[in-house]
Design a protein around this motif. Structure first.
Motif, mmCIF file in Angstrom:
data_model
loop_
_atom_site.group_PDB
_atom_site.id
_atom_site.type_symbol
_atom_site.label_atom_id
_atom_site.label_comp_id
_atom_site.label_asym_id
_atom_site.label_seq_id
_atom_site.Cartn_x
_atom_site.Cartn_y
_atom_site.Cartn_z
ATOM 1 N N HIS A 76 0.717 -1.361 0.111
ATOM 2 C CA HIS A 76 0.077 -0.167 -0.087
ATOM 3 C C HIS A 76 0.856 1.377 -0.015
ATOM 4 C CE1 HIS A 76 -3.724 2.071 0.411
ATOM 5 N NE2 HIS A 76 -3.210 2.733 1.535
ATOM 6 N N SER B 266 -8.380 3.456 -0.279
ATOM 7 C CA SER B 266 -8.584 2.288 0.298
ATOM 8 C C SER B 266 -10.092 2.145 0.495
ATOM 9 C CB SER B 266 -7.919 2.158 1.905
ATOM 10 O OG SER B 266 -8.177 1.061 2.566
ATOM 11 N N ASP C 298 -6.983 10.138 6.123
ATOM 12 C CA ASP C 298 -6.876 9.458 7.358
ATOM 13 C C ASP C 298 -5.639 9.959 8.228
ATOM 14 O OD1 ASP C 298 -8.945 7.529 7.757
ATOM 15 O OD2 ASP C 298 -8.083 6.553 6.003
ATOM 16 N N TYR D 108 -4.233 5.261 10.678
ATOM 17 C CA TYR D 108 -5.268 5.159 11.690
ATOM 18 C C TYR D 108 -6.496 5.823 10.764
ATOM 19 C CZ TYR D 108 -7.707 5.640 16.089
ATOM 20 O OH TYR D 108 -8.751 5.201 17.122
ATOM 21 N N ASN D 109 -7.695 4.630 10.655
ATOM 22 C CA ASN D 109 -8.858 4.976 10.182
ATOM 23 C C ASN D 109 -9.764 5.939 10.928
ATOM 24 O OD1 ASN D 109 -11.808 4.593 9.257
ATOM 25 N ND2 ASN D 109 -10.704 3.636 7.534
ATOM 26 N N THR E 287 -13.179 4.001 11.552
ATOM 27 C CA THR E 287 -13.406 2.972 12.432
ATOM 28 C C THR E 287 -12.651 2.850 13.819
ATOM 29 O OG1 THR E 287 -11.449 1.848 11.263
ATOM 30 C CG2 THR E 287 -13.701 1.462 10.384
ATOM 31 N N ARG F 103 -9.262 2.727 14.160
ATOM 32 C CA ARG F 103 -8.309 1.651 14.402
ATOM 33 C C ARG F 103 -7.298 1.715 13.195
ATOM 34 N NH1 ARG F 103 -8.783 -2.867 10.956
ATOM 35 N NH2 ARG F 103 -10.761 -2.646 9.467
ATOM 36 N N HIS F 104 -6.169 1.033 13.489
ATOM 37 C CA HIS F 104 -5.154 1.059 12.486
ATOM 38 C C HIS F 104 -5.462 0.121 11.413
ATOM 39 C CE1 HIS F 104 -2.757 3.202 15.568
ATOM 40 N NE2 HIS F 104 -2.164 3.719 14.608
ATOM 41 N N THR F 105 -5.168 0.538 10.045
ATOM 42 C CA THR F 105 -5.530 -0.389 8.985
ATOM 43 C C THR F 105 -4.422 -0.671 8.412
ATOM 44 O OG1 THR F 105 -5.923 1.562 7.652
ATOM 45 C CG2 THR F 105 -7.655 0.608 8.736
ATOM 46 N N HIS F 106 -3.123 0.127 8.309
ATOM 47 C CA HIS F 106 -1.890 -0.314 7.637
ATOM 48 C C HIS F 106 -0.707 -0.148 8.249
ATOM 49 C CE1 HIS F 106 -5.228 0.482 4.310
ATOM 50 N NE2 HIS F 106 -4.642 -0.309 3.714
#
Length: 253
Positions: free
Chosen positions: A207, A221, A227, A235-236, A239, A241-244
């Motif tokens: 990514h 994404s 983000d 960090y999204n 949601t 939360r961390h996504t990548h």
């Protein structure tokens, strides 16, 4: 053999099959070398980034080697609006997307149909600060594996097209892009327009996104979105939360 895309957007496939994965897209005006030709399919290598794949032989215009070389030497001129139209002498309209190439329209021996373009053009190298303005043009574009347009774009297609519209060349895939540029040690060293790369559990780059001011990032994404970016990764904001997972930050220019 050589060719040029004379349609708005055509799929570049992994294999010579209509059901094969679309690995990228060829936009109007992009030219290429034909490596192999079969009854219905041609394997091509795009001149801009050397990316290879298969296209339908009915979806391009053959050109001569000297015409290919001339286009390769010409300054790159691109459509700078989300959607514009190419017009024929009979007033037929062909819609083309942001980033489509217009360079060949000035060559009568290639532009045999007398196509014209009256919209906004962009060419030359722009200031690095302009990258973010260009990125905003793709905001909310849906994620599409292999996509390169505001109607569907993947993460590395997004970064490549944003840079291309400002006069800077990037390779096609995130893992290829990550091989170039100067690595930075901290997010605090980065500037808007630098690239952040992210890996998976196996350590493969999967990514990429464009860094903005104040620890924000714009990336594709689900859609092209904004983000937060920290030392762990993306960090999204929806949601929470961390996504990548962050691997490296690179200064490309």
């Amino acid at each position: 053999m050589f060719g040029i895309c004379n349609l708005a957007i055509i799929p570049l496939r992994a294999e010579p099959n209509d059901r094969s994965e679309i690995v990228s897209q060829v936009l109007f005006g992009e030219h290429f070398l034909v490596l192999q030709s079969e009854k219905q399919w041609a394997k091509v290598r795009l001149q801009y980034d050397d990316y290879e794949g298969w296209i339908d032989v009915k979806q391009y215009q053959p050109i001569q080697e000297d015409q290919y070389n001339q286009l390769s030497e010409d300054a790159i001129i691109l459509n700078s609006d989300l959607v514009e139209y190419i017009t024929s002498p009979t007033n037929l309209l062909l819609p083309i997307p942001l980033g489509a190439s217009l360079s060949f329209l000035n060559h009568g021996e290639i532009n045999t149909l007398g196509l014209t373009f009256e919209g906004m053009r962009i060419s030359g190298i722009k200031p690095k600060a302009n990258l973010i303005n260009t990125a905003f043009m793709y905001l909310n574009a849906p994620y599409l594996w292999g996509g390169k347009t505001p109607f569907g774009i993947d993460c590395s297609g997004f970064t490549q097209m944003v840079y291309k519209l400002n006069g800077y060349a990037l390779k096609r895939d995130a893992s290829q892009q990550a091989m170039d540029g100067e690595a930075l040690s901290f997010i605090e060293e980065s500037e808007p327009g630098d690239l952040a790369f992210f890996d998976n559990e196996e350590g493969k780059i999967i990514h990429v996104g464009i860094i903005m001011d104040n620890n924000y990032i714009i990336h594709s994404s689900g859609k092209v979105r904004i983000d937060r970016l920290d030392h762990l990764g993306i960090y999204n904001v929806d949601t929470n939360r961390h996504t990548h997972r962050l691997r490296v930050i690179k200064k490309m220019i």
